[in-house]
Design a protein around this motif. Structure first.
Motif, PDB file in Angstrom:
ATOM      1  N   ILE A   1     -38.497  19.698 122.349  1.00  0.00           N
ATOM      2  CA  ILE A   1     -37.091  19.829 122.715  1.00  0.00           C
ATOM      3  C   ILE A   1     -36.925  20.297 124.157  1.00  0.00           C
ATOM      4  CG2 ILE A   1     -34.986  21.138 122.222  1.00  0.00           C
ATOM      5  CD1 ILE A   1     -35.760  21.051 119.294  1.00  0.00           C
TER       6      ILE A   1
ATOM      7  N   TYR B   1     -27.799  19.767 131.446  1.00  0.00           N
ATOM      8  CA  TYR B   1     -28.991  19.680 130.608  1.00  0.00           C
ATOM      9  C   TYR B   1     -28.659  20.073 129.166  1.00  0.00           C
ATOM     10  CZ  TYR B   1     -33.819  20.030 129.110  1.00  0.00           C
ATOM     11  OH  TYR B   1     -34.989  19.842 128.443  1.00  0.00           O
TER      12      TYR B   1
ATOM     13  N   LEU C   1     -37.077  17.400 128.213  1.00  0.00           N
ATOM     14  CA  LEU C   1     -36.349  16.200 128.598  1.00  0.00           C
ATOM     15  C   LEU C   1     -36.610  15.984 130.083  1.00  0.00           C
ATOM     16  CD1 LEU C   1     -32.867  16.593 126.864  1.00  0.00           C
ATOM     17  CD2 LEU C   1     -34.669  14.983 126.288  1.00  0.00           C
TER      18      LEU C   1
ATOM     19  N   GLU D   1     -28.993  17.612 126.056  1.00  0.00           N
ATOM     20  CA  GLU D   1     -29.949  17.981 125.021  1.00  0.00           C
ATOM     21  C   GLU D   1     -29.262  17.986 123.648  1.00  0.00           C
ATOM     22  OE1 GLU D   1     -33.309  21.384 124.637  1.00  0.00           O
ATOM     23  OE2 GLU D   1     -31.254  22.124 124.851  1.00  0.00           O
TER      24      GLU D   1
END
Length: 140
Positions: free
Chosen positions: A4, A127, A7, A131
């Protein structure tokens, strides 16, 4: 399974592309549904019965619900809606302005300044919501 916390820039670009295309997704889905309505020529000359459902409306619905193109775009649309719904008012305004507003031509730093965020905060917000979107669509 993807980590996770990882990215990368290519992932972020891919996810952002879905946000940019959000308003086109309904159109893409509608075009694909029309394409699926076109009947294919029966190549089963002299063969037995097919096992396809006889009701044309039912078979159309089955084709639409099982078409990967449509399923994917509907998932993106739901994922974007869910992601935006979870954001606070300021972040929501910035997202809408960046992707669909009159300031969509601006880069992230400028959009952040317009909405009162510093550069680092703007990129953290970006972000975080990308995410969240990636989680909502099963990308990570």
């Amino acid at each position: 399974m993807r980590n996770i916390l990882n990215l990368d820039s290519n992932d972020l670009k891919w996810l952002e592309d879905k946000f940019e295309r959000y308003q086109q997704l309904d159109r893409e889905i509608a075009i694909r549904k029309e394409e699926l309505k076109i009947r294919e020529d029966d190549q089963n000359i002299g063969g037995g019965k097919s096992n396809v459902v006889g009701n044309p409306i039912e078979s159309q619905v089955i084709r639409e619900q099982s078409d990967p193109f449509i399923v994917q775009r509907e998932a993106w649309k739901r994922g974007i809606d869910k992601t935006i719904q979870k954001q606070n008012i300021d972040v929501k305004a910035m997202i809408e302005d960046k992707y669909w507003g009159e300031n969509s031509y601006m880069d992230w730093v400028t959009i952040g300044e317009v909405h009162g965020f510093q550069q680092a905060k703007t990129y953290r917000i970006r972000y975080k919501f990308l995410e969240e979107f990636a989680k909502n669509i099963g990308y990570i």
